[in-house]
Design a protein around this motif. Structure first.
Motif, mmCIF file in Angstrom:
data_model
loop_
_atom_site.group_PDB
_atom_site.id
_atom_site.type_symbol
_atom_site.label_atom_id
_atom_site.label_comp_id
_atom_site.label_asym_id
_atom_site.label_seq_id
_atom_site.Cartn_x
_atom_site.Cartn_y
_atom_site.Cartn_z
ATOM 1 N N ILE A 148 0.841 -1.202 0.000
ATOM 2 C CA ILE A 148 0.000 0.000 0.000
ATOM 3 C C ILE A 148 0.872 1.247 0.000
ATOM 4 O O ILE A 148 0.631 2.204 -0.742
ATOM 5 C CB ILE A 148 -0.954 -0.002 1.214
ATOM 6 N N GLY A 149 1.909 1.237 0.836
ATOM 7 C CA GLY A 149 2.834 2.364 0.867
ATOM 8 C C GLY A 149 3.541 2.544 -0.458
ATOM 9 O O GLY A 149 3.720 3.667 -0.947
ATOM 10 N N ALA A 150 3.946 1.416 -1.069
ATOM 11 C CA ALA A 150 4.676 1.474 -2.333
ATOM 12 C C ALA A 150 3.825 2.040 -3.466
ATOM 13 O O ALA A 150 4.288 2.896 -4.231
ATOM 14 C CB ALA A 150 5.184 0.070 -2.702
ATOM 15 N N VAL A 151 2.585 1.582 -3.597
ATOM 16 C CA VAL A 151 1.742 2.073 -4.685
ATOM 17 C C VAL A 151 1.301 3.515 -4.425
ATOM 18 O O VAL A 151 1.098 4.285 -5.372
ATOM 19 C CB VAL A 151 0.519 1.157 -4.926
ATOM 20 N N THR A 152 1.171 3.887 -3.144
ATOM 21 C CA THR A 152 0.854 5.280 -2.823
ATOM 22 C C THR A 152 1.986 6.202 -3.271
ATOM 23 O O THR A 152 1.749 7.272 -3.835
ATOM 24 C CB THR A 152 0.610 5.453 -1.308
ATOM 25 N N ALA A 153 3.230 5.764 -3.034
ATOM 26 C CA ALA A 153 4.389 6.542 -3.471
ATOM 27 C C ALA A 153 4.396 6.704 -4.983
ATOM 28 O O ALA A 153 4.705 7.779 -5.510
ATOM 29 C CB ALA A 153 5.679 5.871 -3.003
ATOM 30 N N SER A 154 4.061 5.632 -5.690
ATOM 31 C CA SER A 154 4.011 5.690 -7.149
ATOM 32 C C SER A 154 2.990 6.717 -7.615
ATOM 33 O O SER A 154 3.279 7.552 -8.487
ATOM 34 C CB SER A 154 3.656 4.306 -7.706
#
Length: 199
Positions: A148-154
């Motif tokens: 979730i954190g990774a795709v939010t950063a993207s």
């Protein structure tokens, strides 16, 4: 101690923020205000698919082969440190980012070009499927929180880059800005790599 969501956000953001063909293309489209929303959406959705595949694939691999944890950990650590050293080299010896003056104007041409820069780039698979998948699975049961954190950063990066490009055009025309960004990326990546290596 940072939560998996925060770690996922930082890891993904530092990988995505590195200068590359895809970011140069998004930046150019943003500066030209040409099909920006479509380009940002394609890049973000592609990252969601790739990151999810990496997390799911590595989860299955680790369940079937527990020894793969060590391979993923040390391989990921080496890649992170190497990536950080490359960012440090770029910060030491910068090169300007100059998007091409001319580009495709039709939506279909823009999307085909963007898709090619995303899906035909081997570094995209290393960053999302392999590296982020391995890092996510360091968090075991919380790996999807990392995701979730990774795709939010993207999403944050591509929206900010695409929609903010017009205002930042003058700033990002300077190699000094990229030196600062690459310097920050180097510190974060090397630190994260060492942390992963020592478990």
């Amino acid at each position: 101690m940072a939560t998996p969501v925060v770690v996922g956000f930082l890891a993904s953001f530092t990988l995505i923020a590195a200068i590359g063909a895809q970011n140069a293309f998004v930046l150019r489209q943003g500066i030209r205000r040409e099909h920006v929303a479509a380009v940002v959406t394609l890049c973000t959705v592609s990252d969601i698919v790739l990151i999810a595949a990496g997390i799911a694939g590595f989860g299955a691999l680790i369940n079937a082969h527990p020894a793969a944890v060590d391979v993923a950990r040390y391989g990921g650590a080496l890649f992170l440190i190497g990536y950080g050293l490359l960012a440090a080299w770029r910060a030491w010896r910068p090169s300007g980012l100059t998007p091409a003056e001319k580009g495709p104007a039709r939506l279909v041409d823009v999307l085909i070009t963007c898709a090619a820069m995303t899906w035909l780039n081997p570094h995209v698979y290393l960053d999302t499927v392999v590296l982020l998948g391995a890092l996510a699975n360091e968090h075991r049961d919380d790996r999807w929180l990392f995701g979730i954190g990774a795709v939010t950063a993207s999403a944050v990066w591509f929206v900010g880059l695409g929609l903010g490009a017009r205002r930042l055009a003058g700033l990002f025309a300077s190699p000094v800005t990229w030196r600062v960004l690459d310097g920050l990326i180097a510190v974060v990546m090397i630190t994260l790599g060492v942390t992963v290596a020592i478990g």
